[in-house]
Write a protein that holds these residues in place. Structure first.
Motif, PDB file in Angstrom:
ATOM      1  N   ASP A  64       0.817  -1.212   0.000  1.00 49.73           N
ATOM      2  CA  ASP A  64       0.000   0.000   0.000  1.00 49.73           C
ATOM      3  C   ASP A  64       0.851   1.264   0.000  1.00 49.73           C
ATOM      4  OD1 ASP A  64      -2.557   1.379   0.190  1.00 49.73           O
ATOM      5  OD2 ASP A  64      -1.990   1.851   2.243  1.00 49.73           O
ATOM      6  N   LYS A  74       0.277  -2.456 -10.310  1.00 47.14           N
ATOM      7  CA  LYS A  74      -0.903  -1.998  -9.584  1.00 47.14           C
ATOM      8  C   LYS A  74      -1.988  -3.065  -9.563  1.00 47.14           C
ATOM      9  CE  LYS A  74      -0.312   2.985 -10.276  1.00 47.14           C
ATOM     10  NZ  LYS A  74      -0.873   4.218 -10.857  1.00 47.14           N
ATOM     11  N   ASN A  78      -3.603  -4.455  -6.177  1.00 44.37           N
ATOM     12  CA  ASN A  78      -5.054  -4.437  -5.959  1.00 44.37           C
ATOM     13  C   ASN A  78      -5.581  -5.818  -5.596  1.00 44.37           C
ATOM     14  OD1 ASN A  78      -5.269  -1.695  -6.445  1.00 44.37           O
ATOM     15  ND2 ASN A  78      -5.718  -1.940  -8.622  1.00 44.37           N
ATOM     16  N   LYS A  81      -4.754  -6.269  -1.983  1.00 39.46           N
ATOM     17  CA  LYS A  81      -5.658  -5.459  -1.158  1.00 39.46           C
ATOM     18  C   LYS A  81      -7.038  -6.107  -1.063  1.00 39.46           C
ATOM     19  CE  LYS A  81      -3.585  -0.885  -1.823  1.00 39.46           C
ATOM     20  NZ  LYS A  81      -3.787   0.477  -2.395  1.00 39.46           N
ATOM     21  N   ALA A  82      -7.474  -6.729  -2.154  1.00 40.78           N
ATOM     22  CA  ALA A  82      -8.761  -7.435  -2.132  1.00 40.78           C
ATOM     23  C   ALA A  82      -8.713  -8.596  -1.147  1.00 40.78           C
ATOM     24  CB  ALA A  82      -9.102  -7.942  -3.533  1.00 40.78           C
TER      25      ALA A  82
END
Length: 526
Positions: A64, A74, A78, A81-82
């Motif tokens: 992050d 990216k 992502n 992060k999911a």
């Protein structure tokens, strides 16, 4: 002939430019977190241009806070992060698995295997692996199952005190609450410099009472939650310039005063307000000995509502009759301000049990990391209660690789090369854990695999202290099944998405803010 060969090589390089560029970007992201996995994993230091430092081995924090421009990078971030949003842990595993799938896929493409066939086999391999993983999971027998303590310890990076705190909170909340899809045990975690480790039934609000003349502590009282500003209704400036408008303004202020006095008449001891509080309301409530806290976050308001049985209301709701307003009130045994930690505690609510995990830290620099560790542990414990657990330390992935090997005959043609990518990627977590511990990955992975095959076990792995093959369940190295399921699925999805990219083209500027240059993202200019 040499010229022809050179031209052919140039054409191949150009055709694979997008794939190789994306693969390099994914490799760079993977390299940033792979050194943190396992009990011997090390920390990463992130430094911004102002010299602010974050030291962590939490995968999602590293990803992050990294300065990343490349679009493929990216995409991987992502996906991680999911994983964090859905499960709350396992971001490093997701990243390492995705990086391994990409590396294996590119290696096969360079050998001449069509990308489409690799993707086909990769999808089949991930599907088989996910089904197989369900067959390896163990079910948690209850909150008192010793496996949960092991899950908390491993996810909490072997911090015994944090594991104890998380299990204590889970016991207070109960299994029914932990299986509620709207509840996250990790939301109950807060860390504070100078605080003592503590678990209690109640809610912490990181605010102070509105002024020091209000009571510091209120016992056996009712609580009102105003999901709004505790102020008179606003009027347009143009309306105030007319006589009728000014008259209406005076009426609104009087109505507001009467509304605030209803709070006093109801004997409310504590008022939490989402936004600001008008001077008039502050004066009336201070004189009445009411403890008021303003600008309370929506998350804290919801937690207090659940804990005390209160219902949040808007300021216009105070115009209702006193009997109707009383239906919105909650009950609590004790509300007090901890002046040292600068926070309000709401204890002993009459609503749902709401535990708070307070993690102490010696210095400001350690607060964030201790909180991240506790949140990971809390998320993993809740995931294990919901979906069971499997042997950790890369052991179950090794068993899954052997299961996948058995299905090789069912995959036709060149798609088998894609299945091979999944098979090799499944060995990557154990390989990286062993490498971080200072042992030879090739040697130790083969030792563990041979031992599992001989014993018919899925729980044999490598003890990172001794380098010997040991039973991970006996050592208490346990991971929640949902963490593994989501990590493998997410890694497969992002790897397929990136492998499918054939060309990278710089978009024209639509007038939006300047984007990173094409050179930064490895994109050609036209």
């Amino acid at each position: 002939m040499n010229l022809k060969q050179a031209g052919s090589g140039s054409e191949v390089d150009e055709r694979l430019a997008a794939l190789l560029t994306n693969a390099n970007a994914v490799r760079a992201i993977t390299a940033a977190v792979e050194g943190t996995i396992g009990p011997k994993g090390l920390d990463t230091m992130l430094v911004d241009r102002f010299g602010e430092v974050v030291i962590t081995n939490d995968g999602v924090t590293i990803l992050d806070k990294m300065d990343v421009n490349h679009p493929a990078a990216k995409m991987l971030i992502n996906a991680a992060k999911a994983q964090q949003s859905e499960i709350g842990d396992g971001t490093t595993t997701t990243t390492i698995m995705a990086g391994a799938l990409m590396a294996e896929g590119v290696a096969q493409v360079l050998k001449g295997v069509p990308v489409a066939r690799i993707i086909e086999g990769l999808k089949q391999g991930i599907a088989v692996t996910l089904r197989s993983l369900e067959q390896h999971k163990r079910v948690v027998s209850g909150i008192d199952d010793p496996a949960l303590r092991s899950v908390a310890r491993i996810a909490g990076r072997e911090h015994e005190d944090i594991a104890d705190l998380v299990i204590g909170a889970a016991t207070l909340v109960g299994a029914e609450k932990l299986t509620d899809p709207t509840f996250k045990l990790s939301d109950t975690v807060t860390a504070q410099e100078g605080a003592e480790n503590e678990v209690f039934l109640g809610v912490i609000i990181d605010k102070e009472r509105m002024n020091k003349e209000m009571p510091k502590e209120v016992n056996q009282t009712t609580i009102l939650l105003v999901d709004d500003a505790l102020e008179p209704e606003e009027m347009e400036d143009e309306a105030l310039s007319t006589e009728s408008g000014f008259k209406r303004y005076i009426e609104l202020k009087e109505e507001f005063k009467q509304s605030v006095r209803k709070i006093v008449e109801l004997g409310v001891g504590v008022v939490l307000v989402d936004r600001g509080v008008h001077d008039m309301a502050e004066e009336i409530l201070t004189d009445a000995g009411v403890l008021v806290v303003q600008r309370v976050s929506s998350k804290d308001m919801r937690r207090v509502a659940d804990h005390t049985g209160a219902r949040m209301m808007k300021r216009t709701g105070l115009k209702k009759e006193i009997a109707d307003i009383s239906k919105y009130l909650g009950q609590t045994e004790r509300v007090y301000e901890d002046e040292k930690l600068e926070q309000i505690r709401v204890m002993g609510g009459r609503g749902k049990p709401m535990a708070t995990i307070l993690v102490g830290a010696a210095t400001e620099e350690i607060v964030g990391e201790r909180e991240r560790i506790a949140k990971d542990a809390a998320s993993s414990v809740q995931a294990a209660i919901k979906g069971g657990y499997v042997p950790g330390g890369g052991a179950v992935e090794l068993a899954l690789a052997r299961d996948l090997e058995k299905s090789r005959d069912s995959v036709k043609g060149m798609a088998s090369y894609g299945l091979e990518c999944v098979l090799n990627a499944l060995k990557r977590p154990l390989s990286q854990i062993v490498h971080n511990a200072g042992f030879n990955p090739l040697e130790k992975v083969e030792e563990a695999n041979a031992a599992q095959l001989a014993a018919g076990s899925d729980s044999l792995g490598v003890d990172c202290d001794t380098g010997h093959v040991c039973d991970m369940l006996t050592l208490g190295v346990i991971d929640p099944t949902p963490v593994k399921l989501h990590a493998i699925k997410a890694a497969g999805e992002v790897a397929v998405a990136i492998l499918r990219i054939d060309t990278i083209i710089k978009k024209k500027d639509d007038g939006a803010a300047a984007k990173p240059s094409a050179g930064d993202a490895g994109m050609p200019d036209f």
